[in-house]
Design a protein around this motif. Structure first.
Motif, mmCIF file in Angstrom:
data_model
loop_
_atom_site.group_PDB
_atom_site.id
_atom_site.type_symbol
_atom_site.label_atom_id
_atom_site.label_comp_id
_atom_site.label_asym_id
_atom_site.label_seq_id
_atom_site.Cartn_x
_atom_site.Cartn_y
_atom_site.Cartn_z
ATOM 1 N N LEU A 57 42.101 -8.656 24.385
ATOM 2 C CA LEU A 57 41.844 -7.240 24.184
ATOM 3 C C LEU A 57 40.626 -6.797 24.986
ATOM 4 O O LEU A 57 39.965 -7.598 25.642
ATOM 5 N N LYS A 58 40.293 -5.528 24.899
ATOM 6 C CA LYS A 58 39.165 -4.965 25.624
ATOM 7 C C LYS A 58 38.288 -4.124 24.697
ATOM 8 O O LYS A 58 38.775 -3.547 23.726
ATOM 9 N N GLU A 61 38.676 -2.854 20.853
ATOM 10 C CA GLU A 61 40.011 -3.120 20.324
ATOM 11 C C GLU A 61 39.978 -4.334 19.396
ATOM 12 O O GLU A 61 39.138 -5.229 19.528
ATOM 13 N N LYS A 62 40.885 -4.359 18.442
ATOM 14 C CA LYS A 62 40.941 -5.462 17.486
ATOM 15 C C LYS A 62 42.373 -5.662 17.021
ATOM 16 O O LYS A 62 43.247 -4.811 17.254
ATOM 17 N N LEU A 63 42.620 -6.779 16.375
ATOM 18 C CA LEU A 63 43.969 -7.056 15.895
ATOM 19 C C LEU A 63 43.925 -7.797 14.571
ATOM 20 O O LEU A 63 42.911 -8.391 14.190
ATOM 21 N N ASN A 81 38.725 -9.786 17.352
ATOM 22 C CA ASN A 81 38.453 -8.693 18.280
ATOM 23 C C ASN A 81 38.158 -9.239 19.670
ATOM 24 O O ASN A 81 38.228 -10.459 19.907
ATOM 25 N N ALA A 82 37.828 -8.343 20.585
ATOM 26 C CA ALA A 82 37.604 -8.732 21.978
ATOM 27 C C ALA A 82 36.256 -9.406 22.192
ATOM 28 O O ALA A 82 35.957 -9.860 23.301
ATOM 29 N N LYS A 116 47.905 -4.476 16.441
ATOM 30 C CA LYS A 116 46.801 -4.259 17.377
ATOM 31 C C LYS A 116 46.293 -2.829 17.285
ATOM 32 O O LYS A 116 47.060 -1.880 17.431
ATOM 33 N N ASP A 117 44.993 -2.695 17.066
ATOM 34 C CA ASP A 117 44.334 -1.394 17.069
ATOM 35 C C ASP A 117 43.671 -1.218 18.429
ATOM 36 O O ASP A 117 42.627 -1.813 18.710
ATOM 37 N N VAL A 118 44.288 -0.419 19.290
ATOM 38 C CA VAL A 118 43.763 -0.212 20.647
ATOM 39 C C VAL A 118 43.204 1.196 20.823
ATOM 40 O O VAL A 118 43.082 1.695 21.937
ATOM 41 N N PRO A 123 48.583 1.847 15.265
ATOM 42 C CA PRO A 123 48.478 0.527 15.893
ATOM 43 C C PRO A 123 49.813 0.085 16.480
ATOM 44 O O PRO A 123 50.877 0.529 16.052
#
Length: 287
Positions: A57-58, A61-63, A81-82, A116-118, A123
Motif C-alpha cells: 500500500l501507499k 492506506e491500510k487493510l 498499513n503501509a 483495503k481502505d485506500v 473500501p
C-alpha cells in the motif's frame, strides 16, 4: 535483530518480491494473547502475510484481513498499513494440535476476506473460499483470483517448547504482466525446493538472502527496506471517546450499577480501567 521487510524487483522488472523477518512481531502477538503453539503458528502466518500485503500500500492506506474456516481456532483478524505496522488476534488462542496442524485448526469451510481502505468512500473488498487453511496457500489463491496477480506466498512460524516464538517470516513473489514463461518456470522450481522459511530464519537467513535463494543473487535488486512491528491503535483516549459516545445516561448506569468500567482491546489484549471519578468526568463530557 529488529524485524524488517525488503521490497525488490528481479529479472529486469518482470518480478516484484517482498520478504520479511517477523519474529519479534509474531512473538509479541503470541505473548499478548498467550497463544498455544498451533494458534500462535496460524496467527503468526496470518500476521506475516498481512504485513507484506500492507507493504504494497501507499501513504495512509491500510487493510484488514479476516480468515474464518469454521475450525476450532475461530476467526483470525489482522490489520496492517503501509508503514510496517500490524496487529492481529485469533478468537480461540488456546488451541493446539499435537502435530501442529494449522490447516485443521483453521478449517476450510469459510472465507479469506481482504478489505483495503485506500481513501475512497468505500473500501475495496476481495474474498475467496479457503482452499487449505494453511494460510500461505490461501493468500496465494487470493492474490491470483481476487487481484489477478500470479503469486507465490510462503509464510512460516517456529514455536519453542515453552510456547514462545523462535522464528517467523515469509515472502510474496509476484509476476508482472508479460513475464517470460522461462522466468515463471525458474521461480516455480526454486519455490518448490526452498527449505522451510522458519528454519532458515532461525539459522539467521535474512530477508535479502531469502529472495536471493529464490530469484538468484544475480537477478534480484533490493529497492528498499522498512521496519516491521506489532502496533495497536488503541489508547485510553480512544476508549474514553467511545464511552463518551454512549451518552450520559448510559455512563450514569455504569456508575450506579458497578461503580467502574473495563474495556479490553481484542487486538492487543490491553485492558483499560475506569473508576467512578473517571466515569463522572466522561459523563460530564457527554452532556
Amino acid at each position: 535483530m529488529n524485524d524488517y521487510l525488503v521490497k525488490a524487483v528481479a529479472y529486469q522488472n518482470q518480478v516484484r518480491a517482498y520478504a520479511v523477518n517477523s519474529t519479534t512481531t509474531v512473538a509479541e502477538a503470541q505473548r499478548r494473547h498467550a497463544a498455544w503453539p498451533t494458534a500462535a503458528d496460524a496467527l503468526g502466518r496470518s500476521i506475516t502475510a498481512g504485513v507484506i500485503l500492507g507493504a504494497m500500500l501507499k501513504g495512509d492506506e491500510k487493510l484488514s484481513v479476516k480468515i474464518n474456516g469454521g475450525g476450532p481456532l475461530g476467526t483470525i483478524i489482522v490489520d496492517s498499513n503501509a508503514k510496517g505496522e500490524v496487529r492481529g488476534y485469533v478468537s480461540n488462542p488456546q488451541t493446539d494440535f499435537e502435530m501442529n496442524e494449522v490447516g485443521k485448526a483453521v478449517g476450510t469451510n469459510g472465507l479469506l476476506t481482504v478489505s483495503k481502505d485506500v481513501g475512497l468512500m468505500h473500501p475495496f473488498v476481495g474474498q475467496i473460499p479457503l482452499i487449505s487453511g494453511e494460510i500461505g496457500e490461501d493468500y496465494t489463491s487470493y492474490l491470483s483470483k481476487s487481484e489477478q496477480t500470479a503469486s507465490a506466498v510462503r509464510v512460516g512460524v517456529l514455536v519453542n517448547s515453552d510456547y514462545t516464538v523462535k522464528a517467523a517470516g515469509g515472502f510474496i513473489i509476484q509476476l508482472m504482466p508479460g513475464a517470460d514463461e522461462d522466468v515463471m518456470k525458474i521461480i516455480e522450481e526454486r519455490v518448490k525446493v526452498i527449505a522451510p522459511l522458519s528454519s532458515m530464519i532461525a539459522k539467521g537467513t535474512t530477508p535479502e538472502q531469502i529472495l536471493e535463494h529464490i530469484l538468484g543473487s544475480d537477478h534480484v535488486t533490493v529497492l528498499e527496506s522498512m521496519p516491521v512491528q506489532f502496533q495497536c491503535q488503541c489508547s485510553m483516549d480512544r476508549i474514553s471517546n467511545a464511552i463518551i459516545s454512549l451518552g450520559s445516561e448510559e455512563i450514569q448506569d455504569m456508575i450506579q450499577t458497578d461503580g467502574h468500567a473495563e474495556a479490553n482491546c481484542h487486538f492487543c489484549n490491553e485492558t483499560y480501567h475506569f473508576d467512578t471519578e473517571h466515569l463522572e468526568a466522561l459523563k460530564r463530557a457527554a452532556l
